[in-house]
Write a protein that holds these residues in place. Structure first.
Motif, PDB file in Angstrom:
ATOM      1  N   HIS A 135       0.905  -1.084   0.007  1.00  0.00           N
ATOM      2  CA  HIS A 135      -0.022   0.090  -0.162  1.00  0.00           C
ATOM      3  C   HIS A 135       0.570   1.210   0.086  1.00  0.00           C
ATOM      4  CE1 HIS A 135      -2.698   3.149   1.768  1.00  0.00           C
ATOM      5  NE2 HIS A 135      -3.495   2.310   1.044  1.00  0.00           N
ATOM      6  N   PRO A 136       0.531   2.261  -0.750  1.00  0.00           N
ATOM      7  CA  PRO A 136       1.381   3.420  -0.911  1.00  0.00           C
ATOM      8  C   PRO A 136       1.865   3.957   0.461  1.00  0.00           C
ATOM      9  CG  PRO A 136      -0.329   3.741  -2.515  1.00  0.00           C
ATOM     10  CD  PRO A 136      -0.605   2.397  -1.609  1.00  0.00           C
ATOM     11  N   GLU A 137       0.886   3.845   1.474  1.00  0.00           N
ATOM     12  CA  GLU A 137       1.161   4.540   2.743  1.00  0.00           C
ATOM     13  C   GLU A 137       2.150   3.644   3.612  1.00  0.00           C
ATOM     14  OE1 GLU A 137      -2.694   5.660   4.543  1.00  0.00           O
ATOM     15  OE2 GLU A 137      -3.078   6.183   2.520  1.00  0.00           O
ATOM     16  N   ALA A 138       2.238   2.452   3.343  1.00  0.00           N
ATOM     17  CA  ALA A 138       2.996   1.633   4.201  1.00  0.00           C
ATOM     18  C   ALA A 138       4.534   1.880   4.114  1.00  0.00           C
ATOM     19  CB  ALA A 138       2.727   0.149   3.910  1.00  0.00           C
ATOM     20  N   GLU A 139       5.128   1.796   5.266  1.00  0.00           N
ATOM     21  CA  GLU A 139       6.579   1.783   5.319  1.00  0.00           C
ATOM     22  C   GLU A 139       7.424   0.917   4.497  1.00  0.00           C
ATOM     23  OE1 GLU A 139       9.184   1.166   9.259  1.00  0.00           O
ATOM     24  OE2 GLU A 139       7.434   2.379   9.647  1.00  0.00           O
ATOM     25  N   ASP A 140       7.003  -0.341   4.431  1.00  0.00           N
ATOM     26  CA  ASP A 140       7.419  -1.521   3.886  1.00  0.00           C
ATOM     27  C   ASP A 140       6.445  -2.709   3.347  1.00  0.00           C
ATOM     28  OD1 ASP A 140       7.737  -2.957   6.249  1.00  0.00           O
ATOM     29  OD2 ASP A 140       9.572  -1.724   6.374  1.00  0.00           O
ATOM     30  N   LEU A 141       7.038  -3.684   2.638  1.00  0.00           N
ATOM     31  CA  LEU A 141       6.013  -4.725   2.285  1.00  0.00           C
ATOM     32  C   LEU A 141       5.760  -5.523   3.572  1.00  0.00           C
ATOM     33  CD1 LEU A 141       4.297  -5.834   0.398  1.00  0.00           C
ATOM     34  CD2 LEU A 141       6.252  -7.193  -0.659  1.00  0.00           C
ATOM     35  N   LYS A 142       6.820  -5.687   4.375  1.00  0.00           N
ATOM     36  CA  LYS A 142       6.457  -6.729   5.580  1.00  0.00           C
ATOM     37  C   LYS A 142       5.637  -6.030   6.541  1.00  0.00           C
ATOM     38  CE  LYS A 142       9.499  -8.804   9.017  1.00  0.00           C
ATOM     39  NZ  LYS A 142      10.566  -8.643   9.800  1.00  0.00           N
ATOM     40  N   THR A 143       5.592  -4.760   6.785  1.00  0.00           N
ATOM     41  CA  THR A 143       4.804  -4.073   7.691  1.00  0.00           C
ATOM     42  C   THR A 143       3.436  -4.226   7.259  1.00  0.00           C
ATOM     43  OG1 THR A 143       6.326  -2.683   8.272  1.00  0.00           O
ATOM     44  CG2 THR A 143       4.286  -2.067   8.947  1.00  0.00           C
ATOM     45  N   ASP A 144       3.338  -3.804   5.755  1.00  0.00           N
ATOM     46  CA  ASP A 144       2.117  -3.782   5.243  1.00  0.00           C
ATOM     47  C   ASP A 144       1.350  -5.199   5.305  1.00  0.00           C
ATOM     48  OD1 ASP A 144      -0.036  -2.286   3.783  1.00  0.00           O
ATOM     49  OD2 ASP A 144       0.634  -3.088   2.035  1.00  0.00           O
ATOM     50  N   ILE A 145       2.150  -6.386   5.212  1.00  0.00           N
ATOM     51  CA  ILE A 145       1.366  -7.752   5.222  1.00  0.00           C
ATOM     52  C   ILE A 145       1.127  -7.864   6.560  1.00  0.00           C
ATOM     53  CG2 ILE A 145       2.246 -10.010   5.096  1.00  0.00           C
ATOM     54  CD1 ILE A 145       3.889  -9.526   2.554  1.00  0.00           C
ATOM     55  N   LEU A 146       1.966  -7.691   7.763  1.00  0.00           N
ATOM     56  CA  LEU A 146       1.255  -7.850   8.790  1.00  0.00           C
ATOM     57  C   LEU A 146       0.136  -7.122   9.152  1.00  0.00           C
ATOM     58  CD1 LEU A 146       4.856  -7.321  10.928  1.00  0.00           C
ATOM     59  CD2 LEU A 146       3.261  -9.577  10.467  1.00  0.00           C
ATOM     60  N   ASN A 147      -0.157  -5.972   8.455  1.00  0.00           N
ATOM     61  CA  ASN A 147      -1.278  -5.176   8.756  1.00  0.00           C
ATOM     62  C   ASN A 147      -2.578  -6.013   7.931  1.00  0.00           C
ATOM     63  OD1 ASN A 147      -0.383  -3.147  10.351  1.00  0.00           O
ATOM     64  ND2 ASN A 147       0.290  -1.946   8.668  1.00  0.00           N
ATOM     65  N   MET A 148      -2.287  -6.507   6.746  1.00  0.00           N
ATOM     66  CA  MET A 148      -3.238  -7.404   6.169  1.00  0.00           C
ATOM     67  C   MET A 148      -3.679  -8.453   7.122  1.00  0.00           C
ATOM     68  SD  MET A 148      -3.532  -5.721   3.186  1.00  0.00           S
ATOM     69  CE  MET A 148      -3.054  -4.175   3.675  1.00  0.00           C
ATOM     70  N   LYS A 149      -2.813  -9.170   7.637  1.00  0.00           N
ATOM     71  CA  LYS A 149      -3.087 -10.369   8.739  1.00  0.00           C
ATOM     72  C   LYS A 149      -4.059  -9.739   9.771  1.00  0.00           C
ATOM     73  CE  LYS A 149      -1.228 -14.091  11.085  1.00  0.00           C
ATOM     74  NZ  LYS A 149      -2.090 -14.008  12.147  1.00  0.00           N
ATOM     75  N   LYS A 150      -3.821  -8.211  10.188  1.00  0.00           N
ATOM     76  CA  LYS A 150      -4.905  -7.992  11.169  1.00  0.00           C
ATOM     77  C   LYS A 150      -6.158  -8.025  10.560  1.00  0.00           C
ATOM     78  CE  LYS A 150      -1.514  -5.075  13.428  1.00  0.00           C
ATOM     79  NZ  LYS A 150      -0.814  -3.509  13.098  1.00  0.00           N
TER      80      LYS A 150
END
Ligand code: FAD
Length: 292
Positions: free
Chosen positions: A148-163
């Motif tokens: 996602h354009p606002e996410a710091e990096d892909l790893k963080t974004d994936i953890l957010n998708m998991k939420k």
């Protein structure tokens, strides 16, 4: 029908997306084109929600028409700047017309707004429990193979998708992508992070060059050299570009299906002719694309 049921039959599926009218002047023409898309009998059809709920009523109307035509509808819903009452009202109106599926989204930040600090619901994962409170829906969410354009990096974004999945999201639909390797890498990383729900690959046949410029700006999608060459060569010949875009999208879908990705969503943008052509190209491969 619940989309979780449709995705769990082990049969490849192809779904189509439409958007509601922005104003009452174009209502009839949009209804006509969305009805034409529904007549193609895809596995299901999604209908978007205008920025910050601007087309709320029309989203419900179009979703109701889709259900009436015998096709399962997936209504998008965003929580940008929403209150519990507005979410409840929208959910109740969808329930009243027989919609059983909602794509829970945060929505884009309106121009000039940098943070969600003032909002009650800051993420899609916070919208999901509210939808559940007011109805028995199958809930999906969005995900981003190029982050996602606002996410710091892909790893963080994936953890957010998991939420989102932990909150009750039963499937994810990806942002459009034009290079399948990006999707395969992403899927591997989602699974590695424990995100095990079905992931529907979002494919966009870009049938005009202006549209592509907008897409790159909004989604920051990577455009492979092969696609750039198509745009360079056919960008000023609308009929040729349309044919090339359909061929490119078909090629992407075939590669996905051949590699075991069973669920494809096409951003058809209210273009029944484009959707029909892609279905025709897959008629012996995806059961819902075969016309008797
Ligand atoms: P979220 O899942 O909330 O994620 C947004 C950002 O917050 C990400 O960077 C994520 O990493 C981060 N994040 C998520 N959860 C958390 C958390 N719990 N804690 C901290 N950070 C978190 N927009 C519309 O207005 N209408 C539509 O109909 C529409 N349909 C869409 C359909 C699809 C398939 C896709 C891919 C997008 C769609 N959008 C639509 C655009 C979408 O609203 C935007 O991309 C929006 O910026 C993010 O929405 P989201 O639901 O993915 O947000």
């Amino acid at each position: 029908m619940k989309i979780s049921t449709i995705l769990n039959t082990g049969i490849p599926t192809l779904s189509l997306e439409v958007f509601p009218p922005k104003t009452s002047e174009v209502y009839d023409s949009v209804v006509k084109s969305t009805n034409e898309v529904a007549a193609l009998k895809p596995d299901f059809m999604s209908v978007t929600y205008g920025a910050a709920g601007s087309t709320r009523k029309y989203t419900t109307d179009i979703a109701a028409n889709i259900e009436k035509s015998g096709v399962t509808a997936l209504a998008h819903l965003t929580c940008v700047n929403a209150s519990e009452e507005t979410i409840r009202d929208q959910v109740e109106s969808l329930k009243a017309v027989g919609v059983e599926n909602i794509l829970a989204l945060r929505g884009d930040l309106p121009e000039g707004v940098e943070s969600t600090d003032e909002w009650i619901y800051k993420h899609a994962s916070e919208l999901i429990p509210v939808i559940k409170k007011y109805g028995d829906f199958c809930i999906g969410g969005a995900c981003y193979p190029e982050k996602h354009p606002e996410a710091e990096d892909l790893k963080t974004d994936i953890l957010n998708m998991k939420k989102k999945v932990d909150a009750g999201c039963e499937f994810l639909t990806t942002q459009m992508f034009f290079d399948n390797n990006i999707f395969y890498n992403y899927l591997y990383r989602l699974r590695d992070a424990g995100v095990m729900v079905p992931v529907i690959a979002g494919i966009m046949p870009v049938t005009n060059a202006k549209q592509m410029a907008r897409i790159i700006k909004l989604s920051q999608a990577f455009i492979p050299r092969r696609y750039v060459a198509l745009l360079d060569r056919f960008g000023h010949e609308p009929a040729a570009l349309k044919q090339a875009a359909i061929a490119y999208a078909t090629d992407q879908i075939l590669d996905l299906l051949a590699n075991g990705v069973d669920h494809i969503h096409i951003y058809t943008m209210n273009k029944p002719d484009v959707a029909a052509k892609i279905q025709e190209n897959l008629s012996e491969i995806v059961p819902s694309c075969k016309k008797s």
